[in-house]
Design an enzyme around this catalytic site. Sequence first.
Site, mmCIF file in Angstrom:
data_model
loop_
_atom_site.group_PDB
_atom_site.id
_atom_site.type_symbol
_atom_site.label_atom_id
_atom_site.label_comp_id
_atom_site.label_asym_id
_atom_site.label_seq_id
_atom_site.Cartn_x
_atom_site.Cartn_y
_atom_site.Cartn_z
ATOM 1 N N LYS A 1 0.749 -1.408 -0.166
ATOM 2 C CA LYS A 1 0.064 0.125 0.200
ATOM 3 C C LYS A 1 0.707 1.399 0.492
ATOM 4 O O LYS A 1 0.105 2.224 -0.931
ATOM 5 C CB LYS A 1 -0.665 0.167 1.204
ATOM 6 C CG LYS A 1 -1.535 1.094 1.802
ATOM 7 C CD LYS A 1 -3.042 1.901 0.437
ATOM 8 C CE LYS A 1 -3.048 3.335 0.645
ATOM 9 N NZ LYS A 1 -4.557 2.914 1.430
ATOM 10 N N LYS B 1 2.020 11.968 5.835
ATOM 11 C CA LYS B 1 2.356 10.261 6.539
ATOM 12 C C LYS B 1 2.914 9.311 5.522
ATOM 13 O O LYS B 1 4.037 8.401 5.895
ATOM 14 C CB LYS B 1 1.318 10.163 7.662
ATOM 15 C CG LYS B 1 1.295 9.247 8.212
ATOM 16 C CD LYS B 1 0.748 7.739 7.875
ATOM 17 C CE LYS B 1 -1.114 7.859 7.160
ATOM 18 N NZ LYS B 1 -1.581 6.284 7.316
#
Length: 293
Positions: free
Chosen positions: A171, A239
Amino acid sequence: MANLGFVGLGTMGGRIVKRLMDAGHTVTGYNRTREKARWLIEAGMRWADSPRAVAEAADIVFSMVTDTKALQAVVLGPDGILAGLGPGKIYIDMSTISPAFSRELAARVAACGAAMLDAPVSGSVHTLEAGQLSIMVGGEREVFERVLPILQDIGPTVIYVGPNGLAVAMKIAVNLGLAVQMLAFSEAVLLAEKSGIPREIAVRALLNSVVASPMLKYRGPFVLQMPEEAWFDVNMMQKDLLLALELGRSLDIPLPTTAVANEFLTAARGMGLAHQDFAVVFHVLARMSGLEA
């Protein structure tokens, strides 16, 4: 139909719960802010007062939170998910977090007699609501096979990538591409615009060219009009880019375009745009180019 639990009912998590309920599953949910879950409660979701209570009530427990720190908050401690797990239960984390912490957590879940999968998603609110979400899964294959039909109720494309932690790594690899593509698209639009081509025509031409990825197809128009609610804001994307850069350093892989995209997200934060969708990097580059965003 399965007895499910879900912790983290934000923009994506809440809509995933709705899909699971629409598929006929029973869902017990928890969110730090109950008000955000009201629409799900009214639609039939059962409410629990803590992550532990969700885990105790369900056979299969999902979580989807913003980052590693947020996951630690809902998993650890006397009221955390871990305290409510037991033999035979399955815990599926859909957050994008540190692969190292995901593997550490999987070991702790196994010590409880339960099993854990990391199963982050690739897509947006748009792809989720269209039933086109893609899910990557890490963990024991036998556990994966047991929950596959439930995951397919969330999205049609479910890919097993290997042991615990690898789906999160996958991911992160996917998401770095989103930011890099968006920055490159912004450069192309502005180059065309400053050459004399109206912005709307430049966007249309690019989105009908060979560079138009599925992500650019739905996010590219944001350079013309940003959404009122960010699909994936600057802080969330940064992030993920920082996770990518950290992973790259640990694996001795240079990620130059990721590093540049990360700096533009920092610039967006400096301009007070942190809560806008990360497509706002276009606005940053437009200002640097002397154009109105």
